[in-house]
Design a protein around this motif. Structure first.
Motif, PDB file in Angstrom:
ATOM      1  N   PHE A  30      62.155  23.864  23.513  1.00 38.26           N
ATOM      2  CA  PHE A  30      61.820  25.164  22.943  1.00 38.26           C
ATOM      3  C   PHE A  30      62.597  26.340  23.718  1.00 38.26           C
ATOM      4  O   PHE A  30      63.064  27.250  23.340  1.00 38.26           O
ATOM      5  N   GLU A  31      62.537  26.113  24.912  1.00 41.73           N
ATOM      6  CA  GLU A  31      63.489  26.898  25.913  1.00 41.73           C
ATOM      7  C   GLU A  31      64.834  26.971  25.872  1.00 41.73           C
ATOM      8  O   GLU A  31      65.442  28.126  25.705  1.00 41.73           O
ATOM      9  N   LEU A  32      65.479  26.123  25.290  1.00 39.22           N
ATOM     10  CA  LEU A  32      67.010  25.893  24.916  1.00 39.22           C
ATOM     11  C   LEU A  32      66.875  26.551  23.566  1.00 39.22           C
ATOM     12  O   LEU A  32      67.755  27.442  23.450  1.00 39.22           O
ATOM     13  N   ALA A  33      66.144  26.645  22.680  1.00 41.08           N
ATOM     14  CA  ALA A  33      66.285  27.213  21.244  1.00 41.08           C
ATOM     15  C   ALA A  33      65.808  28.840  21.525  1.00 41.08           C
ATOM     16  O   ALA A  33      66.641  29.690  21.126  1.00 41.08           O
ATOM     17  N   HIS A  34      65.040  29.071  22.316  1.00 39.22           N
ATOM     18  CA  HIS A  34      64.687  30.391  22.768  1.00 39.22           C
ATOM     19  C   HIS A  34      66.009  31.205  23.564  1.00 39.22           C
ATOM     20  O   HIS A  34      66.457  32.102  23.072  1.00 39.22           O
ATOM     21  N   ALA A  35      66.555  30.241  24.293  1.00 37.08           N
ATOM     22  CA  ALA A  35      67.856  30.644  25.112  1.00 37.08           C
ATOM     23  C   ALA A  35      69.045  31.195  24.106  1.00 37.08           C
ATOM     24  O   ALA A  35      69.525  32.237  24.214  1.00 37.08           O
ATOM     25  N   ARG A  36      69.243  30.361  23.057  1.00 34.24           N
ATOM     26  CA  ARG A  36      70.160  30.330  22.035  1.00 34.24           C
ATOM     27  C   ARG A  36      70.080  31.780  21.371  1.00 34.24           C
ATOM     28  O   ARG A  36      70.632  32.385  20.878  1.00 34.24           O
TER      29      ARG A  36
ATOM     30  N   TYR B 366      56.022  37.485  19.689  1.00 28.89           N
ATOM     31  CA  TYR B 366      57.058  38.557  19.898  1.00 28.89           C
ATOM     32  C   TYR B 366      58.240  38.096  19.151  1.00 28.89           C
ATOM     33  O   TYR B 366      58.475  36.834  18.857  1.00 28.89           O
ATOM     34  N   THR B 367      59.198  38.801  18.932  1.00 33.38           N
ATOM     35  CA  THR B 367      60.680  38.317  18.296  1.00 33.38           C
ATOM     36  C   THR B 367      61.697  38.177  19.363  1.00 33.38           C
ATOM     37  O   THR B 367      61.604  38.578  20.320  1.00 33.38           O
ATOM     38  N   ASN B 368      62.743  37.476  18.770  1.00 32.26           N
ATOM     39  CA  ASN B 368      63.915  37.420  19.831  1.00 32.26           C
ATOM     40  C   ASN B 368      64.472  38.448  20.185  1.00 32.26           C
ATOM     41  O   ASN B 368      65.555  38.453  21.070  1.00 32.26           O
ATOM     42  N   HIS B 369      64.362  39.641  19.451  1.00 32.05           N
ATOM     43  CA  HIS B 369      65.193  40.635  20.212  1.00 32.05           C
ATOM     44  C   HIS B 369      64.318  41.537  21.083  1.00 32.05           C
ATOM     45  O   HIS B 369      64.649  42.609  21.441  1.00 32.05           O
ATOM     46  N   ALA B 370      63.045  41.054  21.418  1.00 33.93           N
ATOM     47  CA  ALA B 370      62.333  41.782  22.397  1.00 33.93           C
ATOM     48  C   ALA B 370      62.435  41.318  23.479  1.00 33.93           C
ATOM     49  O   ALA B 370      62.771  40.054  23.658  1.00 33.93           O
ATOM     50  N   GLU B 371      62.283  42.051  24.724  1.00 35.86           N
ATOM     51  CA  GLU B 371      62.473  41.751  26.185  1.00 35.86           C
ATOM     52  C   GLU B 371      60.951  40.887  26.508  1.00 35.86           C
ATOM     53  O   GLU B 371      60.258  41.468  27.127  1.00 35.86           O
TER      54      GLU B 371
END
Lengths: 252, 462
Positions: A30-36, B366-371
């Motif tokens: 999950f963390e890898l996907a979020h990092a990408r 949260y979305t991926n463009h939020a901090e």
């Protein structure tokens, strides 16, 4: 059993559990996907390189413009600035207007610079093939820090009959590079989202280039016939529009 | 009317109530984007001081959006319960905060005064409260609703099972539903966001989910979160609709941008009530809201986003919903920038909704463009669970593969139960024990349960 069920959905099912908690492998995946996905949002958009690639691929003169958002953070926090051209870009487009064009294609980074970098050129190739004859009358513009509505101003300045915006969508955990395509007939500043048609999730693992190109060519043909785009020009096929935008707000 | 505060001989004035509320709001990107936020931290602190002195009755006199112009304002004014308000009528906003935190103010009192509180009063007092105040005061609110089970009882936390799929594939949705049930999720509702809003697609999902629920005799409700007009059409065609879903906002213009009005929502509720599908109650509405939706639609009328959000709860309250949730981090960083702002907004929304008498849940997300990241979500989930939130979302692995954002997972719900001893809705809890998924204490029994459930799902999963 879960291996078989996972074939039916990209959802993260069958992760297993330790007590109630996620096993280490699932946690780190999950963390890898979020990092990408985070990297996709922050990635630098190399507009000049993309313009060069388009030029050598045979798209003629390709202009590079910028919105009024000066950096990535300002782009995220001020959608209004991402919808307006900076002064220099405005002048550049006015100068190159010529006799107007039939179609302006705007390629913008949006929320994922990775998406246009990977998918804009192959999609455009398929699209021009699907379009057949009229490829000479297409003007391609690459835009830095652009939102969808930036296409309205670009199309208007170029005197285009229609504008197609290819833009990086809000990156998902499992789809950091999905490309959105928006068609607006008779672009001018102030067009609303109801006046656009959207094709979402264009990428090899989502809606494939050929299918997206065919649908876009169909929509453009219908727009030309009816002299409009948006809700008055509903795509017959299912799945048009973006569910995320129906939920609470637009994110383009 | 102008509002002012004098500190050390210096007086700071604020033009009207709308301006004062916006300036007193804890910092968030959406109000800055709208150009209505305090210019600096000192102005924000002074605005809070001025707001603390405003009598609650003032909110009944000075309307933020004119009565003639906005049907949400009309609803707030026309349905205000003066008798319930009597107990707090003499208080200022600052005194109201203290009244809420006073141990003498108990659950019964809070329930009694709820119809006397307007959204603007709730928003105003929340702006003066710290996160711990928002939690403590919300714990005193109890909102119990019923359809096929009982939600919101003390010591309980329910979960909406959210089995979304990028192309609405029936097998994919059924697979996520099956796993969610095996994790003990789904007592709030099994609710899917359809990728396609076509009537045909919506009807197909409604029928599948209803058949799935009936197959296992699950004491819960199902919902396809389509636009209310499509749900109405589906009901006309005889589709099995338990709950009517709709996104709503706090101004008439926002609701118009969603394609809804008070009249349309009332009509949909009446149609759902007529189906009489609830077995233990008739709360048939499910609403979603979120700070920033009004500004996103260009419909905030100069009102700050948190007050707009509280006004949406007036629309919801009128329609006696089973579930209301703030989709707090979904909308993006231009409205709530980071984990800190999302956490604060989640607590505000939960408190304001509960204070107004709503069955509040929260899509901790949260979305991926939020901090923001998973750690922020753990924090907000924990805080809301302590505050007594009615329900949260359960998404496989926290990753919504259709809406492209991160919410809470099946595992997260188990964490909250384990850390805080929270149980599921009683009817659902009994069902889990009956089919062998959990024991009498609600602990999952482990392997074997899927083998009992899977054969029944062969129609969808092969």
């Amino acid at each position: 059993m879960w291996a078989r069920l996972r074939e039916f959905t990209p959802a993260r099912i069958g992760l297993g559990r330790v007590g109630g908690s996620l096993p280490t492998r699932g946690l780190l995946d999950f963390e890898l996907a979020h990092a990408r996905a985070r990297d996709a949002v922050r990635a630098r958009f190399d507009a000049a390189a993309l313009a060069y690639e388009l030029r050598v691929t045979g798209f003629g003169e390709v202009l590079v413009v910028s919105s009024q958002a000066r950096d990535r953070m300002e782009y995220l926090l001020r959608p209004d600035l991402g919808r307006a051209l900076d002064a220099e870009s405005r002048e550049k487009l006015k100068e190159s207007r010529g006799d107007g064009c039939e179609l302006a294609v705007v390629i913008a980074d949006g929320l994922s610079a990775v998406a246009p970098k990977r998918h804009a050129v192959p999609l455009l190739r398929e699209f021009l093939t699907a379009l057949g004859s009229n490829r000479d009358k297409v003007t391609v513009v690459v835009a830095n820090r652009g939102r969808v509505a930036l296409g309205d101003e670009i199309g208007e300045l170029l005197g285009a009959e229609a504008v197609v915006v290819l833009i990086g969508e809000r990156p998902g955990l499992s789809s950091p590079d999905s490309l959105g395509v928006y068609l607006t007939w008779a672009p001018r500043v102030g067009r609303t989202d109801a006046e656009r048609n959207c094709i979402s999730n264009v990428r090899p693992e989502g809606l494939r280039y050929a299918a997206a190109a065919l649908r876009l060519a169909y929509l453009l043909g219908e727009a030309r016939r009816l002299k409009l785009s948006g809700v008055g020009l509903k795509d017959d096929s299912e799945g048009e529009g973006k569910a995320s935008e129906r939920r609470l707000a637009k994110d383009d | 009317m102008a509002y002012s505060v004098t500190i050390g001989g210096c007086t700071r004035s604020f033009g009207d109530l709308k301006i004062l509320l916006a300036k007193a709001t804890p910092a968030r990107s959406g109000d800055a984007l709208a150009g209505i936020a305090a210019e600096n931290e000192e102005e924000r602190a002074l605005a809070k001081m001025a707001l603390a002195e405003v009598p609650l009755v003032r909110f009944l006199e000075e309307l933020l959006i004119p009565y003639e112009q906005d049907e949400v304002t009309r609803l707030i004014v026309d349905t205000h319960d003066a008798q319930a308000f009597a107990a707090i009528r003499g208080l200022t906003v600052g005194e109201f905060r203290e009244w809420l935190l006073d141990p003498a103010t108990d659950i019964e009192t809070m329930t009694r005064i709820a119809p006397g509180i307007t959204p603007e009063m709730a928003a105003a007092v929340s702006k003066l409260m710290r996160n711990q105040d928002l939690i403590l005061a919300a714990q005193k609110c109890r909102v119990v609703t019923r359809f096929r089970n009982t939600l919101g009882l003390p010591g309980r936390l329910s979960v909406r099972l959210q089995p979304n799929h990028p192309t609405d594939d029936v097998r994919g949705i059924a697979a996520s539903m099956l796993e969610g049930l095996l994790y003990g999720c789904g007592d709030a509702v099994i609710g899917v966001n359809p990728a396609s809003d076509s009537l045909q697609a919506v009807t197909r999902l409604l029928e599948m989910m209803n058949a799935f629920r009936e197959r296992y005799d699950v004491p819960t409700q199902t919902c396809v979160l389509a636009h209310v007009t499509n749900t109405l059409r589906a009901m006309e065609r005889g589709a099995p609709v338990d709950l009517v879903f709709q996104s709503i906002g706090g101004t008439e213009k926002t609701n118009r941008s969603f394609g809804v009005s008070r009249k349309l929502l009332e009509e949909a509720r009446a149609a759902a009530l007529e189906l009489k599908r609830g077995t233990v109650g008739d709360n048939v509405m499910y609403f979603e809201t979120g700070q920033g939706s009004a500004l996103s639609a260009g419909a905030h009328e100069g009102v700050d986003q948190q007050t707009c959000e509280a006004r949406a709860y007036a629309v919801a309250r009128h329609l006696k919903p089973l579930l209301v949730n703030s989709v707090v981090g979904f909308i993006g960083p231009e409205y709530l920038l980071d984990g800190k702002q999302i956490i604060r907004a989640g607590l505000e929304d939960h408190f304001c909704g509960k204070l107004l008498g709503l069955p509040m849940g929260c899509d901790v997300c949260y979305t991926n463009h939020a901090e923001a990241d998973q750690d922020d979500m753990d924090t907000l989930l924990t805080l809301l669970a302590v505050a007594g939130v009615n329900f949260v979302m359960g998404v496989p692995g926290a990753d919504d593969v259709m809406l492209n954002y991160q919410s809470t997972s099946f595992h997260d719900a188990l964490y909250a139960r384990s850390a805080l001893g929270l149980r599921r809705a009683p009817e659902f809890e009994a069902w889990l024990e009956r089919v062998g998924i959990a024991d009498s204490r609600g602990d999952l029994l482990g392997t074997g349960a899927e083998r009992k459930l899977l054969p029944g799902a062969s129609e969808w999963l092969g």
